[in-house]
Design an enzyme around this catalytic site. Structure first.
Site, PDB file in Angstrom:
ATOM      1  N   MET A 108      32.197  25.790   2.913  1.00  0.00           N
ATOM      2  CA  MET A 108      32.777  26.853   3.589  1.00  0.00           C
ATOM      3  C   MET A 108      33.824  27.240   3.143  1.00  0.00           C
ATOM      4  O   MET A 108      34.221  28.206   2.645  1.00  0.00           O
ATOM      5  CB  MET A 108      32.726  25.991   5.152  1.00  0.00           C
ATOM      6  CG  MET A 108      32.336  24.985   5.552  1.00  0.00           C
ATOM      7  SD  MET A 108      30.317  26.795   5.813  1.00  0.00           S
ATOM      8  CE  MET A 108      31.434  27.723   7.082  1.00  0.00           C
ATOM      9  N   ASP A 153      42.551  22.983  -3.453  1.00  0.00           N
ATOM     10  CA  ASP A 153      41.612  21.224  -3.225  1.00  0.00           C
ATOM     11  C   ASP A 153      42.763  20.442  -4.213  1.00  0.00           C
ATOM     12  O   ASP A 153      43.128  20.961  -5.043  1.00  0.00           O
ATOM     13  CB  ASP A 153      40.090  21.970  -4.050  1.00  0.00           C
ATOM     14  CG  ASP A 153      39.339  20.308  -3.685  1.00  0.00           C
ATOM     15  OD1 ASP A 153      38.477  20.822  -2.716  1.00  0.00           O
ATOM     16  OD2 ASP A 153      39.326  19.483  -3.858  1.00  0.00           O
ATOM     17  N   GLU A 201      34.755  17.062   8.295  1.00  0.00           N
ATOM     18  CA  GLU A 201      34.849  16.910   9.400  1.00  0.00           C
ATOM     19  C   GLU A 201      35.105  15.181   9.991  1.00  0.00           C
ATOM     20  O   GLU A 201      34.559  14.565  10.241  1.00  0.00           O
ATOM     21  CB  GLU A 201      33.348  16.194  10.353  1.00  0.00           C
ATOM     22  CG  GLU A 201      33.512  18.432  10.508  1.00  0.00           C
ATOM     23  CD  GLU A 201      34.092  19.391  11.130  1.00  0.00           C
ATOM     24  OE1 GLU A 201      34.095  19.307  12.381  1.00  0.00           O
ATOM     25  OE2 GLU A 201      34.610  19.784  10.982  1.00  0.00           O
ATOM     26  N   SER A 211      33.865  22.130  13.739  1.00  0.00           N
ATOM     27  CA  SER A 211      32.855  22.772  14.530  1.00  0.00           C
ATOM     28  C   SER A 211      32.873  21.977  15.829  1.00  0.00           C
ATOM     29  O   SER A 211      32.350  22.497  16.622  1.00  0.00           O
ATOM     30  CB  SER A 211      31.693  23.230  14.110  1.00  0.00           C
ATOM     31  OG  SER A 211      31.722  22.338  13.104  1.00  0.00           O
ATOM     32  N   HIS A 261      35.659  28.679  13.547  1.00  0.00           N
ATOM     33  CA  HIS A 261      35.071  28.476  12.640  1.00  0.00           C
ATOM     34  C   HIS A 261      33.513  29.371  12.719  1.00  0.00           C
ATOM     35  O   HIS A 261      33.721  30.590  12.737  1.00  0.00           O
ATOM     36  CB  HIS A 261      33.655  28.172  13.694  1.00  0.00           C
ATOM     37  CG  HIS A 261      32.758  26.742  13.391  1.00  0.00           C
ATOM     38  ND1 HIS A 261      32.538  25.727  12.344  1.00  0.00           N
ATOM     39  CD2 HIS A 261      31.236  26.794  13.274  1.00  0.00           C
ATOM     40  CE1 HIS A 261      31.427  25.858  12.177  1.00  0.00           C
ATOM     41  NE2 HIS A 261      30.856  26.195  12.201  1.00  0.00           N
TER      42      HIS A 261
END
Length: 146
Positions: free
Chosen positions: A14, A33, A93, A120, A141
């Site tokens: 993503m 990152d 998540e 999400s 999202h």
């Protein structure tokens, strides 16, 4: 608000897609990152996606070259978000991870910077509570592919 630089935290599927879309939209896209190897892979995939867009005649070679030049990998979070006008978090998540990132983003960015989460399923209100500016935190999202 004039947005010129978008920082994307997380260079997975993503995150790299969000950086790709931002760069195509003529924004400077700083991709962060913690892993230099992950950043290299992400940049390679962005390059490949741009080449594919050229091959399908969706972009000209110049557009692809310019977009790629706007994607800036950076493994240092403080540095990656230092000039950002808008930050989009796209990490796994995990609420604890997201809260720690938003606490850091709150310290490392100017007070007027908008902070967004790609989550999400997790509570944006809980994520926003980790900052001094919950009114400037939002859920944004993206679906795959971005």
């Amino acid at each position: 608000m004039d947005i010129q630089t978008i920082a994307v935290v997380g260079s997975g599927l993503m995150g790299r897609g969000i950086a790709y879309a931002a760069a195509l939209g003529a924004f400077r896209a700083v991709l962060h990152d913690v892993s230099a190897e992950a950043l290299e892979r992400a940049l390679g995939q962005v390059r490949q996606d741009l080449e594919e867009a050229v091959n399908r005649a969706k972009l000209t070679p110049d557009q692809a070259r310019d977009a790629l030049a706007r994607v800036v990998p950076d493994a240092d979070l403080r540095h990656a978000v230092a000039e950002a006008d808008f930050v989009i978090e796209a990490v796994p998540e995990d609420m604890g991870l997201k809260v720690r990132i938003f606490e850091a983003l709150d310290r490392f960015t100017d007070d007027d910077v908008i902070l967004a989460s790609n989550s999400s399923a997790l509570s944006i209100t809980e994520i926003a509570a980790a900052t001094r500016r919950p009114e400037r935190v939002l859920g944004m999202h993206f679906f795959n592919p971005v």
